[in-house]
Motif scaffolding. Structure first.
Motif, PDB file in Angstrom:
ATOM      1  N   ILE A  88       0.862  -1.184   0.000  1.00 31.85           N
ATOM      2  CA  ILE A  88       0.000   0.000   0.000  1.00 31.85           C
ATOM      3  C   ILE A  88       0.897   1.232   0.000  1.00 31.85           C
ATOM      4  CG2 ILE A  88      -1.880   1.208   1.171  1.00 31.85           C
ATOM      5  CD1 ILE A  88      -2.256  -1.400   2.842  1.00 31.85           C
ATOM      6  N   ALA A  89       0.573   2.213  -0.826  1.00 36.78           N
ATOM      7  CA  ALA A  89       1.264   3.502  -0.802  1.00 36.78           C
ATOM      8  C   ALA A  89       0.479   4.450   0.108  1.00 36.78           C
ATOM      9  CB  ALA A  89       1.359   4.078  -2.204  1.00 36.78           C
ATOM     10  N   LEU A  90       1.196   5.124   1.025  1.00 38.25           N
ATOM     11  CA  LEU A  90       0.567   6.074   1.959  1.00 38.25           C
ATOM     12  C   LEU A  90       1.150   7.470   1.756  1.00 38.25           C
ATOM     13  CD1 LEU A  90       0.714   4.005   5.289  1.00 38.25           C
ATOM     14  CD2 LEU A  90      -1.126   4.038   3.584  1.00 38.25           C
ATOM     15  N   ASP A  91       0.331   8.490   2.001  1.00 39.01           N
ATOM     16  CA  ASP A  91       0.850   9.855   1.950  1.00 39.01           C
ATOM     17  C   ASP A  91       1.457  10.240   3.300  1.00 39.01           C
ATOM     18  OD1 ASP A  91      -1.224  10.538   3.687  1.00 39.01           O
ATOM     19  OD2 ASP A  91      -2.448  11.507   2.149  1.00 39.01           O
ATOM     20  N   ARG A  92       1.814  11.495   3.470  1.00 40.40           N
ATOM     21  CA  ARG A  92       2.510  11.924   4.689  1.00 40.40           C
ATOM     22  C   ARG A  92       1.647  11.794   5.946  1.00 40.40           C
ATOM     23  NH1 ARG A  92       7.244  14.310   3.449  1.00 40.40           N
ATOM     24  NH2 ARG A  92       7.538  15.046   1.311  1.00 40.40           N
ATOM     25  N   GLU A  93       0.341  11.818   5.774  1.00 39.92           N
ATOM     26  CA  GLU A  93      -0.565  11.679   6.921  1.00 39.92           C
ATOM     27  C   GLU A  93      -0.922  10.222   7.188  1.00 39.92           C
ATOM     28  OE1 GLU A  93      -1.138  14.232   4.530  1.00 39.92           O
ATOM     29  OE2 GLU A  93       0.010  15.408   5.984  1.00 39.92           O
ATOM     30  N   TYR A 152       4.174   6.934  -7.238  1.00 35.57           N
ATOM     31  CA  TYR A 152       5.545   6.660  -6.801  1.00 35.57           C
ATOM     32  C   TYR A 152       6.165   7.899  -6.147  1.00 35.57           C
ATOM     33  CZ  TYR A 152      10.498   5.335  -7.223  1.00 35.57           C
ATOM     34  OH  TYR A 152      11.819   5.043  -6.977  1.00 35.57           O
ATOM     35  N   GLN A 153       5.939   9.069  -6.733  1.00 36.80           N
ATOM     36  CA  GLN A 153       6.520  10.300  -6.193  1.00 36.80           C
ATOM     37  C   GLN A 153       5.782  10.788  -4.946  1.00 36.80           C
ATOM     38  OE1 GLN A 153       9.308  11.613  -7.082  1.00 36.80           O
ATOM     39  NE2 GLN A 153       9.669  10.396  -8.927  1.00 36.80           N
ATOM     40  N   LYS A 154       4.452  10.583  -4.894  1.00 35.46           N
ATOM     41  CA  LYS A 154       3.668  11.077  -3.760  1.00 35.46           C
ATOM     42  C   LYS A 154       3.840  10.226  -2.510  1.00 35.46           C
ATOM     43  CE  LYS A 154      -0.186  13.388  -6.119  1.00 35.46           C
ATOM     44  NZ  LYS A 154      -1.659  13.334  -6.369  1.00 35.46           N
ATOM     45  N   ALA A 155       4.164   8.946  -2.682  1.00 36.78           N
ATOM     46  CA  ALA A 155       4.191   8.021  -1.545  1.00 36.78           C
ATOM     47  C   ALA A 155       5.249   8.423  -0.522  1.00 36.78           C
ATOM     48  CB  ALA A 155       4.442   6.605  -2.035  1.00 36.78           C
ATOM     49  N   ALA A 156       4.802   8.624   0.724  1.00 32.64           N
ATOM     50  CA  ALA A 156       5.737   8.904   1.818  1.00 32.64           C
ATOM     51  C   ALA A 156       6.137   7.616   2.524  1.00 32.64           C
ATOM     52  CB  ALA A 156       5.107   9.875   2.814  1.00 32.64           C
ATOM     53  N   LYS A 157       5.246   6.599   2.474  1.00 35.12           N
ATOM     54  CA  LYS A 157       5.519   5.295   3.067  1.00 35.12           C
ATOM     55  C   LYS A 157       4.944   4.204   2.165  1.00 35.12           C
ATOM     56  CE  LYS A 157       7.465   6.114   7.158  1.00 35.12           C
ATOM     57  NZ  LYS A 157       8.789   5.536   7.579  1.00 35.12           N
ATOM     58  N   TRP A 158       5.654   3.067   2.146  1.00 37.26           N
ATOM     59  CA  TRP A 158       5.177   1.859   1.481  1.00 37.26           C
ATOM     60  C   TRP A 158       5.057   0.786   2.556  1.00 37.26           C
ATOM     61  CZ3 TRP A 158       3.790   2.088  -3.590  1.00 37.26           C
ATOM     62  CH2 TRP A 158       4.313   3.120  -4.363  1.00 37.26           C
ATOM     63  N   GLU A 206      13.882   5.035   4.620  1.00 39.44           N
ATOM     64  CA  GLU A 206      13.026   5.928   5.412  1.00 39.44           C
ATOM     65  C   GLU A 206      11.553   5.843   4.978  1.00 39.44           C
ATOM     66  OE1 GLU A 206      17.107   6.895   5.766  1.00 39.44           O
ATOM     67  OE2 GLU A 206      15.866   6.915   3.933  1.00 39.44           O
ATOM     68  N   LYS A 207      11.311   5.356   3.769  1.00 39.55           N
ATOM     69  CA  LYS A 207       9.939   5.223   3.277  1.00 39.55           C
ATOM     70  C   LYS A 207       9.350   3.847   3.578  1.00 39.55           C
ATOM     71  CE  LYS A 207       9.787   8.698  -0.373  1.00 39.55           C
ATOM     72  NZ  LYS A 207       9.328   8.991  -1.758  1.00 39.55           N
ATOM     73  N   LEU A 208      10.092   3.041   4.330  1.00 38.58           N
ATOM     74  CA  LEU A 208       9.621   1.712   4.711  1.00 38.58           C
ATOM     75  C   LEU A 208       9.484   1.642   6.235  1.00 38.58           C
ATOM     76  CD1 LEU A 208      11.909  -0.453   2.394  1.00 38.58           C
ATOM     77  CD2 LEU A 208       9.516   0.170   2.003  1.00 38.58           C
ATOM     78  N   PRO A 209       8.690   0.720   6.742  1.00 39.17           N
ATOM     79  CA  PRO A 209       8.560   0.580   8.201  1.00 39.17           C
ATOM     80  C   PRO A 209       9.862   0.084   8.826  1.00 39.17           C
ATOM     81  CG  PRO A 209       6.783  -0.562   7.028  1.00 39.17           C
ATOM     82  CD  PRO A 209       7.818  -0.208   6.013  1.00 39.17           C
ATOM     83  N   GLU A 210       9.973   0.257  10.123  1.00 40.42           N
ATOM     84  CA  GLU A 210      11.152  -0.232  10.850  1.00 40.42           C
ATOM     85  C   GLU A 210      11.017  -1.742  11.099  1.00 40.42           C
ATOM     86  OE1 GLU A 210      13.240   0.040  15.273  1.00 40.42           O
ATOM     87  OE2 GLU A 210      11.440   1.232  14.808  1.00 40.42           O
ATOM     88  N   PRO A 211      11.995  -2.551  10.656  1.00 37.97           N
ATOM     89  CA  PRO A 211      11.930  -3.999  10.912  1.00 37.97           C
ATOM     90  C   PRO A 211      12.146  -4.293  12.395  1.00 37.97           C
ATOM     91  CG  PRO A 211      13.435  -3.490   9.089  1.00 37.97           C
ATOM     92  CD  PRO A 211      13.146  -2.210   9.801  1.00 37.97           C
ATOM     93  N   VAL A 212      11.288  -5.164  12.965  1.00 38.10           N
ATOM     94  CA  VAL A 212      11.381  -5.549  14.372  1.00 38.10           C
ATOM     95  C   VAL A 212      11.175  -7.054  14.482  1.00 38.10           C
ATOM     96  CG1 VAL A 212      10.560  -3.315  15.223  1.00 38.10           C
ATOM     97  CG2 VAL A 212       8.919  -5.160  14.783  1.00 38.10           C
ATOM     98  N   PRO A 213      11.634  -7.689  15.568  1.00 39.83           N
ATOM     99  CA  PRO A 213      11.403  -9.126  15.760  1.00 39.83           C
ATOM    100  C   PRO A 213       9.917  -9.459  15.799  1.00 39.83           C
ATOM    101  CG  PRO A 213      13.084  -8.316  17.281  1.00 39.83           C
ATOM    102  CD  PRO A 213      12.473  -7.110  16.642  1.00 39.83           C
ATOM    103  N   THR A 214       9.585 -10.680  15.457  1.00 45.08           N
ATOM    104  CA  THR A 214       8.179 -11.102  15.457  1.00 45.08           C
ATOM    105  C   THR A 214       7.583 -11.110  16.860  1.00 45.08           C
ATOM    106  OG1 THR A 214       8.847 -13.427  15.578  1.00 45.08           O
ATOM    107  CG2 THR A 214       8.461 -12.514  13.388  1.00 45.08           C
ATOM    108  N   THR A 215       8.439 -11.174  17.869  1.00 46.00           N
ATOM    109  CA  THR A 215       7.962 -11.169  19.252  1.00 46.00           C
ATOM    110  C   THR A 215       7.946  -9.761  19.862  1.00 46.00           C
ATOM    111  OG1 THR A 215      10.230 -11.713  19.910  1.00 46.00           O
ATOM    112  CG2 THR A 215       8.663 -13.543  19.740  1.00 46.00           C
ATOM    113  N   GLN A 216       8.169  -8.736  19.043  1.00 49.30           N
ATOM    114  CA  GLN A 216       8.181  -7.355  19.539  1.00 49.30           C
ATOM    115  C   GLN A 216       6.828  -7.003  20.165  1.00 49.30           C
ATOM    116  OE1 GLN A 216      10.846  -5.237  19.155  1.00 49.30           O
ATOM    117  NE2 GLN A 216       9.925  -3.389  20.004  1.00 49.30           N
TER     118      GLN A 216
END
Length: 512
Positions: A88-93, A152-158, A206-216
């Motif tokens: 999913i592509a997300l904007d800044r909000e 592609y240009q508008k997406a702040a997060k994927w 920076e446009k992707l989520p932070e990877p964390v352990p599955t038990t986080q």
């Protein structure tokens, strides 16, 4: 955890979300499910509405929490399972710019074909464990880069669908190692985003989520959602993992040599290993379960869908009455000896993933003679699905896995004949869990480990009771031993013909 402490598992699937409350023995105290549509206005696209899925999460979780309140049981945590490969592509909000592209979306097929043929693509597979295929977010991002520059240009997060849900609930962007390792963008060895894969897509980390352990464990549920769910804001939420790896955990297939097999509409073969493992030939996936356990295996496209096709198109005259049509077809198939008198069926009605990863493959009956009738054809379909599952097992063996026992789940387990065909083709014991919980129970167990209720998963195999056991019939196995290499060679030899025929079919389809 005392007797009344419960873990609620939320399983975000392709067709529905299910929530269920478990204790450590696997007993279900309450459950709720909510379906949602798959949107496919264009043949190559398979999308879902993120808001519809989020509301399904809220609805099913609220239902289960309410049931637990009536039972006066304490919820110790909520944990998540999710289907893989969504994007999913997300904007800044954090507002979606797109629907959620599912694993079944094929619009990036050309990009996958081009990347797969390069040394760069093979290197990315070896580091990430995700086969180069249009299902993967890596290839989907390449499609956006080339075909939809505005988004592609508008997406702040994927993000994927589970990461979107956690953002809505907690206002933070995190992705578990398991889901991340199914993107084609995550380095299995460093447990971080792969620099070369990111450079190829042009998407910075920076446009992707932070990877964390599955038990986080995450706490701080936003106030409005906490009130709607009836949960305290500080309740531990465990990030969880993908449905595939959690299915292994949920059926107790975690010991060395124990393999989980499932056949529903499609199918999958998976086993747990203690280090990241990839296949030099690129046939298998490798996804994280925990920081020190990984699941390798492969999915097939055509499981129960092939049997349903046979019912509808080989037996169109069959009328559903008091007798289950599948039981009737199975009875007809049982009248034919193992091997269907040399008739083979390649079950590639919807292309194929593992171990071929070729969307151009087609269904084939091979070996037809005047001696064959519809009974042979229906048995050949059942055997063909199992030959394809075994092809994934054969690839696992080549990577060093030594399968000793198989725990099997899915709709096919209702058929005694189909279970025995599997045992005879696999030449190993087949165990059918009595009440398979699959991914949901796996998510609950993961939460119990995260909370320290379970020190490890060594006792899980004992928790999952076995309902049916099948041993191979040596006479049948001898027949299948002769047919397996012929089956496996056919798909490879027909590869150029499949590609040529696909081009003709596309051309004919455009003219209609």
């Amino acid at each position: 955890m005392n007797q009344k402490d419960i873990v609620v598992a939320v399983d975000i699937g392709t067709t529905s979300t299910k929530s269920a409350a478990f204790d450590p023995t696997g007993h279900i105290y309450a459950e709720s499910a909510q379906e949602y549509p798959l949107y496919s206005e264009v043949a190559s696209r398979a999308e879902q509405d993120p808001e519809e899925i989020f509301q399904a999460i809220m609805k099913t979780l609220s239902d289960v929490v309410a049931s637990m309140g009536e039972a006066r049981a304490r919820i110790a945590a909520v944990s998540f399972s999710s289907a893989m490969h969504s994007l999913i592509a997300l904007d800044r909000e954090g507002t979606p710019l797109t629907r959620s592209m599912t694993w079944a979306d094929q619009r990036a097929s050309l990009h996958a074909e081009q990347l797969k043929a390069t040394a760069v693509g093979q290197g990315i597979y070896q580091r990430t464990g995700t086969p180069i295929h249009p299902m993967s977010p890596l290839v989907k991002l390449l499609w956006f880069k080339d075909e939809d520059q505005e988004t592609y240009q508008k997406a702040a997060k994927w993000v994927g669908i589970k990461e979107y849900a956690f953002f809505r609930l907690f206002g933070t962007y995190v992705v578990d190692y398991s889901i991340a390792s199914a993107t084609g963008l995550f380095n299995l060895h460093t447990c971080d985003w792969d620099a070369e894969a990111l450079a190829l897509t042009g998407v910075p980390k920076e446009k992707l989520p932070e990877p964390v352990p599955t038990t986080q464990v995450i706490q701080g549920l936003n106030k409005a959602d906490a009130e709607q769910l009836g949960l305290p804001a500080d309740l531990p939420f465990v990030v969880g993992a993908s449905d595939g790896v959690l299915a292994n955990l949920g059926v107790g297939a975690i010991a060395p040599g124990t393999v989980a097999c499932s056949i529903g509409t499609s199918g999958a073969v998976r086993t747990v290993v203690n280090a990241p493992t990839t296949d030099p030939k690129g046939r298998l996936f490798c996804y994280a379960l925990t920081e020190d356990q990984w699941v390798i295996g492969g999915p097939i496209n055509n499981g129960g869908v092939a049997f349903r096709w046979a019912r509808d198109h080989i037996f169109p005259d069959l009328k559903a009455g008091s007798e289950d049509p599948y039981e009737y077809l199975t009875q007809l198939a049982s009248e034919i000896d193992p091997g269907s008198e040399g008739l083979l069926f390649l079950p590639y009605l919807t292309g194929e993933r593992a171990p071929l990863w070729n969307a151009d493959t087609k269904g084939v009956f091979f070996g037809l003679t005047l001696n064959h009738d519809r009974r042979h054809m229906i048995r050949a379909v059942m055997e063909g699905v199992m030959f394809q599952m075994h092809a994934v097992v054969a690839a696992l063996k080549e990577t060093g896995v030594d399968p000793q026992a198989f725990r099997v789940t899915g709709g096919f387990t209702k058929s005694l004949l189909w279970r025995q065909i599997m045992a005879d083709i696999f030449e190993r014991g087949i165990h059918v869990p009595e009440t398979p919980q699959g991914s949901s129970f796996g998510a609950a167990l993961l939460a119990m480990k995260a909370l320290g209720i379970l020190n490890d998963f060594s006792t899980v195999e004992e928790i999952v009771a076995i309902g049916h056991r099948h041993t191979p019939n040596d006479e049948a196995s001898q027949v299948y031993r002769k047919l397996k290499p012929i089956f496996m060679d056919l798909a490879e030899k027909l590869t150029p013909d499949f590609k040529a025929l696909s081009a003709v079919q596309r051309d004919l389809g455009q003219k209609q």
